[in-house]
Design a protein around this motif. Structure first.
Motif, PDB file in Angstrom:
ATOM      1  N   MET A  19       0.845  -1.196   0.000  1.00 35.74           N
ATOM      2  CA  MET A  19       0.000   0.000   0.000  1.00 35.74           C
ATOM      3  C   MET A  19       0.883   1.250   0.000  1.00 35.74           C
ATOM      4  N   ASP A  42      -8.669  -2.842  -7.079  1.00 31.19           N
ATOM      5  CA  ASP A  42      -9.407  -2.259  -5.945  1.00 31.19           C
ATOM      6  C   ASP A  42     -10.638  -1.482  -6.437  1.00 31.19           C
ATOM      7  N   ILE A  53     -13.787  -0.138   0.512  1.00 25.88           N
ATOM      8  CA  ILE A  53     -12.992  -1.296   0.963  1.00 25.88           C
ATOM      9  C   ILE A  53     -13.109  -1.510   2.478  1.00 25.88           C
ATOM     10  N   PHE A  65     -12.972 -10.385   0.166  1.00 25.30           N
ATOM     11  CA  PHE A  65     -12.255  -9.389  -0.645  1.00 25.30           C
ATOM     12  C   PHE A  65     -11.215 -10.082  -1.521  1.00 25.30           C
ATOM     13  N   ARG A  66     -10.469 -11.023  -0.927  1.00 32.47           N
ATOM     14  CA  ARG A  66      -9.407 -11.730  -1.680  1.00 32.47           C
ATOM     15  C   ARG A  66      -9.999 -12.578  -2.812  1.00 32.47           C
ATOM     16  N   GLU A  69     -10.732 -10.248  -5.586  1.00 37.62           N
ATOM     17  CA  GLU A  69      -9.465  -9.826  -6.187  1.00 37.62           C
ATOM     18  C   GLU A  69      -8.974 -10.884  -7.191  1.00 37.62           C
ATOM     19  N   GLY A  88      -4.184  -4.545  -5.762  1.00 37.59           N
ATOM     20  CA  GLY A  88      -4.184  -4.227  -4.340  1.00 37.59           C
ATOM     21  C   GLY A  88      -2.895  -4.782  -3.719  1.00 37.59           C
ATOM     22  N   GLY A  89      -2.476  -4.157  -2.631  1.00 39.72           N
ATOM     23  CA  GLY A  89      -1.190  -4.522  -2.030  1.00 39.72           C
ATOM     24  C   GLY A  89      -1.088  -5.969  -1.570  1.00 39.72           C
ATOM     25  N   GLY A  90      -2.257  -6.617  -1.337  1.00 40.64           N
ATOM     26  CA  GLY A  90      -2.216  -7.975  -0.800  1.00 40.64           C
ATOM     27  C   GLY A  90      -2.390  -9.063  -1.839  1.00 40.64           C
ATOM     28  N   ARG A 127      -7.630   2.325   4.059  1.00 46.19           N
ATOM     29  CA  ARG A 127      -7.015   0.995   3.972  1.00 46.19           C
ATOM     30  C   ARG A 127      -7.221   0.252   5.297  1.00 46.19           C
ATOM     31  N   PRO A 128      -8.176  -0.690   5.309  1.00 48.70           N
ATOM     32  CA  PRO A 128      -8.596  -1.289   6.594  1.00 48.70           C
ATOM     33  C   PRO A 128      -7.456  -1.935   7.376  1.00 48.70           C
ATOM     34  N   LEU A 129      -6.497  -2.514   6.676  1.00 46.67           N
ATOM     35  CA  LEU A 129      -5.425  -3.214   7.401  1.00 46.67           C
ATOM     36  C   LEU A 129      -4.520  -2.236   8.162  1.00 46.67           C
ATOM     37  N   ARG A 146       5.594  -9.547   3.864  1.00 46.46           N
ATOM     38  CA  ARG A 146       5.263  -9.590   2.430  1.00 46.46           C
ATOM     39  C   ARG A 146       6.450  -9.360   1.499  1.00 46.46           C
TER      40      ARG A 146
END
Ligand SMILES: Nc1ncnc2c1ncn2[C@@H]1O[C@H](COP(=O)(O)OP(=O)(O)OP(=O)(O)O)[C@@H](O)[C@H]1O
Ligand SMILES: O=C(O)C1=C[C@@H](O)[C@@H](O)[C@H](O)C1
Ligand SMILES: [Mg+2]
Length: 189
Positions: A19, A42, A53, A65-66, A69, A88-90, A127-129, A146
């Motif tokens: 992110m 996203d 999100i 969500f994943r 994605e 998305g970053g994940g 960004r929830p995380l 990551r």
């Protein structure tokens, strides 16, 4: 004799990264430079679900969500002409997503230090995380977990000292020098 489009891509260009490394921003600039469409996973999830999100994570959970994605990435890679895909970053944490990208894409991982990411996102609550008491600590923890995935990208670009335009320029140069684009001096015949 048909002349090939100056900027015709041979395969998809997928931007990966944590992110705040600038995937969405730099990808849009690249898209404008190359006149090639850019799809942001996203943004597609948000428009598909009609939810932001934070709310998707809150009401349906991260797994949902994943799944979205992965579904979007798969459709873009399989159904679109070569294009730019900003993720998305994940997206890197699911092995299956690498299988999808390995087929017909070149990946660029945008990297930045935790300090840079924190400075870029400290006032951002979308960004929830990262919506925790100690955002800097959370960035460091997630990034450590990551980094090995981002390092799997075909090309790595450290963005700390680059503007989004400079990041886009670097990607553009690499696309040419690595033969991912048709050269302007080639005639299709
Ligand atoms: N190279 C850069 N230099 C300075 N600021 C940047 C740079 N790249 C992005 N930013 C800023 O950081 C913020 C996040 O950028 P952006 O949304 O493009 O990140 P992202 O990688 O798409 O993040 P996410 O994974 O959450 O979608 C924006 O405010 C953007 O303007
Ligand atoms: O790094 C992540 O896991 C995320 C990054 C964002 O792009 C969004 O995809 C979402 O906030 C999750
Ligand atoms: Mg983004």
């Amino acid at each position: 004799m048909a002349r090939l489009n100056l900027n015709q891509l041979k395969i998809h260009v997928v931007l990966l990264g944590f992110m705040g490394t600038g995937k969405t921003h730099s990808g849009q600039i690249l898209s404008n430079m190359m006149n090639v469409p850019c799809y942001d996973t996203d943004k597609i999830i948000v428009s598909r679900t009609g939810m932001n999100i934070n709310d998707i994570f809150k009401h349906y959970g991260e797994n949902y969500f994943r799944d979205q994605e992965t579904d979007i990435l798969t459709k873009l890679v399989n159904e679109k002409s070569p294009c730019i895909i900003t993720t998305g970053g994940g997206i890197v944490i699911r092995e299956h997503n690498w299988y999808v990208m390995d087929k017909n894409s070149v990946t660029f991982s945008l990297l930045a230090s935790p300090k840079t990411i924190y400075d870029r996102l400290k006032y951002d609550e979308t960004r929830p995380l990262l919506n925790t008491n100690d955002k800097f600590l959370k960035i460091k923890q997630l990034l450590i977990n990551r980094l090995e995935y981002y390092e799997k990208g075909d090309h790595l670009i450290w963005t700390d000292k680059l503007t989004p335009q400079e990041v886009a320029n670097q990607i553009y140069s690499k696309l040419y020098s690595n033969g991912y684009m048709y050269r302007s001096d080639l005639n299709g015949c």
